[in-house]
Design a protein around this motif. Structure first.
Motif, PDB file in Angstrom:
ATOM      1  N   PRO A  47      19.039  -1.771  -5.171  1.00 35.00           N
ATOM      2  CA  PRO A  47      19.719  -0.915  -5.790  1.00 35.00           C
ATOM      3  C   PRO A  47      18.741   0.241  -6.008  1.00 35.00           C
ATOM      4  O   PRO A  47      17.698   0.023  -6.133  1.00 35.00           O
ATOM      5  CB  PRO A  47      20.143  -1.357  -7.296  1.00 35.00           C
ATOM      6  CG  PRO A  47      19.248  -2.877  -7.437  1.00 35.00           C
ATOM      7  CD  PRO A  47      18.890  -3.084  -6.028  1.00 35.00           C
ATOM      8  N   VAL A  48      19.341   1.592  -5.956  1.00 35.10           N
ATOM      9  CA  VAL A  48      18.419   2.683  -5.854  1.00 35.10           C
ATOM     10  C   VAL A  48      19.151   3.840  -6.678  1.00 35.10           C
ATOM     11  O   VAL A  48      20.542   4.032  -6.622  1.00 35.10           O
ATOM     12  CB  VAL A  48      17.957   3.125  -4.641  1.00 35.10           C
ATOM     13  CG1 VAL A  48      19.280   3.572  -3.580  1.00 35.10           C
ATOM     14  CG2 VAL A  48      17.016   4.379  -4.729  1.00 35.10           C
ATOM     15  N   THR A  49      18.344   4.573  -7.297  1.00 36.48           N
ATOM     16  CA  THR A  49      18.816   5.825  -8.100  1.00 36.48           C
ATOM     17  C   THR A  49      18.061   7.000  -7.482  1.00 36.48           C
ATOM     18  O   THR A  49      16.582   6.841  -7.748  1.00 36.48           O
ATOM     19  CB  THR A  49      19.040   5.771  -9.561  1.00 36.48           C
ATOM     20  OG1 THR A  49      19.518   4.607 -10.094  1.00 36.48           O
ATOM     21  CG2 THR A  49      19.615   6.920 -10.447  1.00 36.48           C
ATOM     22  N   VAL A  50      18.567   8.103  -7.270  1.00 36.48           N
ATOM     23  CA  VAL A  50      17.732   9.126  -6.780  1.00 36.48           C
ATOM     24  C   VAL A  50      18.560  10.283  -7.294  1.00 36.48           C
ATOM     25  O   VAL A  50      19.674  10.312  -7.696  1.00 36.48           O
ATOM     26  CB  VAL A  50      17.629   9.407  -5.319  1.00 36.48           C
ATOM     27  CG1 VAL A  50      16.656   8.177  -4.778  1.00 36.48           C
ATOM     28  CG2 VAL A  50      19.093   9.453  -4.485  1.00 36.48           C
ATOM     29  N   ALA A  65      22.742  13.126  -9.463  1.00 33.26           N
ATOM     30  CA  ALA A  65      22.241  11.712  -9.631  1.00 33.26           C
ATOM     31  C   ALA A  65      23.082  10.640  -8.989  1.00 33.26           C
ATOM     32  O   ALA A  65      24.289  10.579  -9.106  1.00 33.26           O
ATOM     33  CB  ALA A  65      22.062  11.292 -11.153  1.00 33.26           C
ATOM     34  N   LEU A  66      22.441   9.894  -8.059  1.00 33.43           N
ATOM     35  CA  LEU A  66      23.166   9.066  -7.201  1.00 33.43           C
ATOM     36  C   LEU A  66      22.435   7.745  -7.169  1.00 33.43           C
ATOM     37  O   LEU A  66      21.190   7.568  -7.008  1.00 33.43           O
ATOM     38  CB  LEU A  66      22.922   9.400  -5.517  1.00 33.43           C
ATOM     39  CG  LEU A  66      23.584   8.643  -4.712  1.00 33.43           C
ATOM     40  CD1 LEU A  66      25.180   8.413  -4.789  1.00 33.43           C
ATOM     41  CD2 LEU A  66      23.003   9.167  -3.297  1.00 33.43           C
ATOM     42  N   HIS A  67      23.441   6.746  -7.610  1.00 33.08           N
ATOM     43  CA  HIS A  67      22.976   5.287  -7.547  1.00 33.08           C
ATOM     44  C   HIS A  67      23.837   4.512  -6.710  1.00 33.08           C
ATOM     45  O   HIS A  67      25.115   4.718  -6.744  1.00 33.08           O
ATOM     46  CB  HIS A  67      23.357   4.667  -9.215  1.00 33.08           C
ATOM     47  CG  HIS A  67      22.981   3.395  -9.245  1.00 33.08           C
ATOM     48  ND1 HIS A  67      21.526   3.065  -9.405  1.00 33.08           N
ATOM     49  CD2 HIS A  67      23.607   2.183  -9.380  1.00 33.08           C
ATOM     50  CE1 HIS A  67      21.528   1.537  -9.545  1.00 33.08           C
ATOM     51  NE2 HIS A  67      22.650   1.361  -9.513  1.00 33.08           N
ATOM     52  N   ILE A  68      23.182   4.054  -5.905  1.00 33.59           N
ATOM     53  CA  ILE A  68      23.923   3.146  -4.834  1.00 33.59           C
ATOM     54  C   ILE A  68      23.288   1.514  -4.939  1.00 33.59           C
ATOM     55  O   ILE A  68      22.135   1.527  -5.361  1.00 33.59           O
ATOM     56  CB  ILE A  68      23.767   3.530  -3.417  1.00 33.59           C
ATOM     57  CG1 ILE A  68      24.245   4.800  -3.216  1.00 33.59           C
ATOM     58  CG2 ILE A  68      24.214   2.451  -2.618  1.00 33.59           C
ATOM     59  CD1 ILE A  68      24.017   5.438  -1.844  1.00 33.59           C
ATOM     60  N   PHE A  81      28.469  -1.902  -0.515  1.00 31.71           N
ATOM     61  CA  PHE A  81      27.864  -1.054  -1.259  1.00 31.71           C
ATOM     62  C   PHE A  81      28.505  -0.077  -2.185  1.00 31.71           C
ATOM     63  O   PHE A  81      29.571   0.321  -1.618  1.00 31.71           O
ATOM     64  CB  PHE A  81      26.682  -0.117  -0.557  1.00 31.71           C
ATOM     65  CG  PHE A  81      25.706  -0.779   0.400  1.00 31.71           C
ATOM     66  CD1 PHE A  81      24.459  -1.080  -0.390  1.00 31.71           C
ATOM     67  CD2 PHE A  81      25.855  -1.268   1.528  1.00 31.71           C
ATOM     68  CE1 PHE A  81      23.425  -1.766   0.341  1.00 31.71           C
ATOM     69  CE2 PHE A  81      24.728  -1.758   2.249  1.00 31.71           C
ATOM     70  CZ  PHE A  81      23.553  -2.203   1.576  1.00 31.71           C
ATOM     71  N   ILE A  82      28.257   0.097  -3.278  1.00 34.94           N
ATOM     72  CA  ILE A  82      28.967   1.273  -4.144  1.00 34.94           C
ATOM     73  C   ILE A  82      27.976   2.151  -4.565  1.00 34.94           C
ATOM     74  O   ILE A  82      27.013   1.682  -4.907  1.00 34.94           O
ATOM     75  CB  ILE A  82      29.703   0.164  -5.478  1.00 34.94           C
ATOM     76  CG1 ILE A  82      30.573   1.286  -6.060  1.00 34.94           C
ATOM     77  CG2 ILE A  82      28.593  -0.430  -6.158  1.00 34.94           C
ATOM     78  CD1 ILE A  82      31.671   0.428  -7.134  1.00 34.94           C
ATOM     79  N   GLY A  83      28.609   3.323  -4.608  1.00 35.15           N
ATOM     80  CA  GLY A  83      27.850   4.360  -4.980  1.00 35.15           C
ATOM     81  C   GLY A  83      28.254   5.199  -6.291  1.00 35.15           C
ATOM     82  O   GLY A  83      29.584   5.174  -6.164  1.00 35.15           O
ATOM     83  N   VAL A 114      27.130  -0.158 -12.673  1.00 34.24           N
ATOM     84  CA  VAL A 114      27.837  -0.138 -11.668  1.00 34.24           C
ATOM     85  C   VAL A 114      28.553  -1.453 -11.152  1.00 34.24           C
ATOM     86  O   VAL A 114      29.834  -1.719 -10.858  1.00 34.24           O
ATOM     87  CB  VAL A 114      26.961   0.192 -10.238  1.00 34.24           C
ATOM     88  CG1 VAL A 114      27.634  -0.241  -8.995  1.00 34.24           C
ATOM     89  CG2 VAL A 114      26.342   1.462 -10.207  1.00 34.24           C
ATOM     90  N   THR A 115      27.942  -2.729 -11.012  1.00 33.34           N
ATOM     91  CA  THR A 115      28.685  -3.990 -11.183  1.00 33.34           C
ATOM     92  C   THR A 115      29.629  -4.221 -12.192  1.00 33.34           C
ATOM     93  O   THR A 115      30.698  -4.918 -11.644  1.00 33.34           O
ATOM     94  CB  THR A 115      27.277  -4.956 -11.092  1.00 33.34           C
ATOM     95  OG1 THR A 115      26.762  -5.034 -12.196  1.00 33.34           O
ATOM     96  CG2 THR A 115      26.341  -4.917  -9.922  1.00 33.34           C
TER      97      THR A 115
END
Length: 131
Positions: A47-50, A65-68, A81-83, A114-115
Motif C-alpha cells: 500500500p502507498v500514499t502520495v 492525496a492518493l492512497h492505493i 487494487f483500490i485507490g 480502504v480495506t
C-alpha cells in the motif's frame, strides 16, 4: 463520483475508465510518482500514499492525496487494487492552491480505511447484512 467530477470540472464520461495519469502536469513531482510505481511493482505489492500536484480540465492545479492498496483473496493473492483520492489543497494568501502544511496519514490507518470500505462494498454486492 459526482463530487470528484465536479472538482475536476469534467463530465463523468471523461473520467470513468481512465488511468489517472491524465491529471498529471508539468509540476507533478516525479519522486512521488516513483514512490507510487515502486510500491505497486514491489513483490508483494505494498500500500502507498502520495500527494500529487494534479490539474483540472481547465489546467488549474490542486493537490491530491492518493492512497492505493492491494486487495487480496483468502489465499493472500492480489486480486485488485483500490485507490482513494482526496483533494488536500489549501488556499494561500495569494489565492493560489498549495500543498497542505502537514498531512500525515499512517499507512496502517490508510490501509484499514480502504480495506474497510471495500469489505462494506463487497457485503452490499453479495446481499449480506441487509445489503
Amino acid at each position: 463520483m459526482r463530487s470528484y467530477t465536479f472538482c475536476l470540472l469534467m463530465c463523468r464520461e471523461e473520467v470513468l475508465g481512465r488511468n489517472c495519469r491524465f491529471l498529471q502536469g508539468p509540476n507533478t513531482d516525479p519522486q512521488e510518482l516513483q514512490k507510487l510505481r515502486d510500491a505497486l511493482s514491489a513483490h508483494p505489492p505494498q500500500p502507498v500514499t502520495v500527494i500529487l500536484l494534479n490539474y483540472t480540465k481547465q489546467r488549474k492545479p490542486f493537490h491530491n492525496a492518493l492512497h492505493i492498496a492491494p486487495v487480496r483473496d483468502a489465499d493472500g493473492r492480489v486480486e485488485y487494487f483500490i485507490g482513494i483520492q482526496l483533494d488536500v489543497s489549501e488556499a494561500g494568501d495569494d489565492g493560489q492552491q498549495h500543498a497542505p502544511a502537514k498531512l500525515h496519514l499512517s499507512h496502517k490507518l490508510a490501509h484499514y480505511s480502504v480495506t474497510g470500505a471495500v469489505r462494506v462494498a463487497c457485503r452490499g454486492l453479495s446481499g449480506k447484512n441487509g445489503g
